[in-house]
Design a protein around this motif. Structure first.
Motif, PDB file in Angstrom:
ATOM      1  N   HIS A  71       0.890  -1.155  -0.211  1.00 54.48           N
ATOM      2  CA  HIS A  71      -0.007   0.106  -0.058  1.00 54.48           C
ATOM      3  C   HIS A  71       1.039   1.126  -0.030  1.00 54.48           C
ATOM      4  N   PRO A  72       0.752   2.150  -0.782  1.00 55.00           N
ATOM      5  CA  PRO A  72       1.621   3.571  -0.897  1.00 55.00           C
ATOM      6  C   PRO A  72       1.412   3.965   0.683  1.00 55.00           C
ATOM      7  N   ASN A  73       2.520   4.718   1.235  1.00 54.73           N
ATOM      8  CA  ASN A  73       2.540   5.157   2.323  1.00 54.73           C
ATOM      9  C   ASN A  73       3.374   6.504   2.057  1.00 54.73           C
ATOM     10  N   GLY A  74       3.164   7.335   3.243  1.00 60.94           N
ATOM     11  CA  GLY A  74       3.878   8.438   3.687  1.00 60.94           C
ATOM     12  C   GLY A  74       5.263   8.513   3.784  1.00 60.94           C
ATOM     13  N   PHE A  75       5.855   7.396   3.994  1.00 59.76           N
ATOM     14  CA  PHE A  75       7.340   7.306   4.358  1.00 59.76           C
ATOM     15  C   PHE A  75       8.198   6.364   3.185  1.00 59.76           C
ATOM     16  N   THR A  76       7.471   6.506   1.850  1.00 60.09           N
ATOM     17  CA  THR A  76       8.230   5.863   0.924  1.00 60.09           C
ATOM     18  C   THR A  76       8.854   7.314  -0.100  1.00 60.09           C
ATOM     19  N   GLN A  77       9.711   6.960  -0.826  1.00 60.31           N
ATOM     20  CA  GLN A  77      10.463   8.033  -1.910  1.00 60.31           C
ATOM     21  C   GLN A  77      10.512   7.231  -2.795  1.00 60.31           C
TER      22      GLN A  77
END
Length: 266
Positions: A71-77
């Protein structure tokens, strides 16, 4: 007699690596593997595990670093989760969105159960990220609910054992970051391994390190390893994966275990 669990981490890192690990399980060179269900090839690769010996323990290798999340999340770059050092800093500062972590952990459990038709025999984390602050209680609570018979990896060990390990600094550091994990797992009604080894420099000296991993073994002694084909692009330990596979093919793990007073069920 103390028990040896020789576990290949990173099943499904690539299909080529999975083929090597499955071969080593079938030939009695390993008795456990830890699976990266986040990988796109996981579902297809999991079929390789349906004909390994019943004694082989198949576990979940929770991945919260260096791969694309389910699931896409806020701590990926750039769509990829951070390395272990940035993740550790975020966890220490309480800057992770724990709801996102929980959703990702649940999704990786889902993928394991969908492929294997059962809960994992054990739970651990890629680069031991499951032991980090904030993440740890999520992993333990999820394992208690979804895999209550599973054990959880800890890098904790006795001081005398840690000082006798190859790459002792790394062994001590991992044990420090895992401190209290066994106690927390037991509070959730979960078991942990007793004894841990497997750190070395990925430097072509696995044959030298392997018997030393069995010294001062605990009652449920876990040794991690990373055999594979070493063909995935960007794999920083590709050569070590090939070396480890060659060493394991050449040695009798059961004889080595017996020499150290360990039972090895394979």
């Amino acid at each position: 007699m103390n028990q040896l669990i020789l576990c290949a981490d990173d099943f499904a890192f690539s299909t080529e690596d999975s083929l090597v690990i499955a071969e080593l399980l079938r030939t009695g060179k390993l008795n456990a593997t830890s699976c990266m269900t986040v990988r796109p090839n996981w579902m297809a690769d999991s079929a390789m595990l349906h004909d390994v010996p019943d004694t082989a323990q198949i576990g979940l290798h929770l991945v919260l670093t260096e791969e694309a999340p389910i699931h896409p999340n806020g701590f990926t770059q750039g769509g990829v989760m951070p390395g272990i050092d940035p993740l550790t800093r975020l966890a220490a500062r309480g800057r992770l969105d724990l709801a996102e972590i929980a959703r990702e952990v649940e999704a990786q459990f889902d993928r394991f159960e969908t492929a294997m038709g059962r809960p994992p025999a054990f739970v651990d984390g890629h680069q031991h990220s499951h032991a980090l602050p904030g993440i740890r209680p999520i992993v333990l609570a999820t394992a208690r609910r979804r895999a209550p018979q599973a054990w959880v990896r800890t890098c904790e060990d006795r001081v005398a054992a840690l000082f006798g390990r190859p790459w002792r600094g790394k062994a001590i550091g991992s044990a420090y970051h895992s401190r209290g994990l066994r106690r927390a797992a037991e509070a959730e009604g979960l078991r942990c391994n007793r004894g841990f080894a497997g750190h070395y420099g990925f430097d072509g000296r696995f044959a030298e390190a392997l018997p030393r991993f069995l010294d001062k073994a605990g009652a449920l002694h876990l040794v991690m390893c990373h055999p594979g084909a070493g063909k995935r692009a960007g794999d920083t330990i590709a050569a070590a994966r090939r070396d480890e596979a060659d060493v394991l093919r050449a040695v009798s793990v059961s004889d080595m275990a017996r020499e150290h007073g360990l039972a090895f069920a394979a």
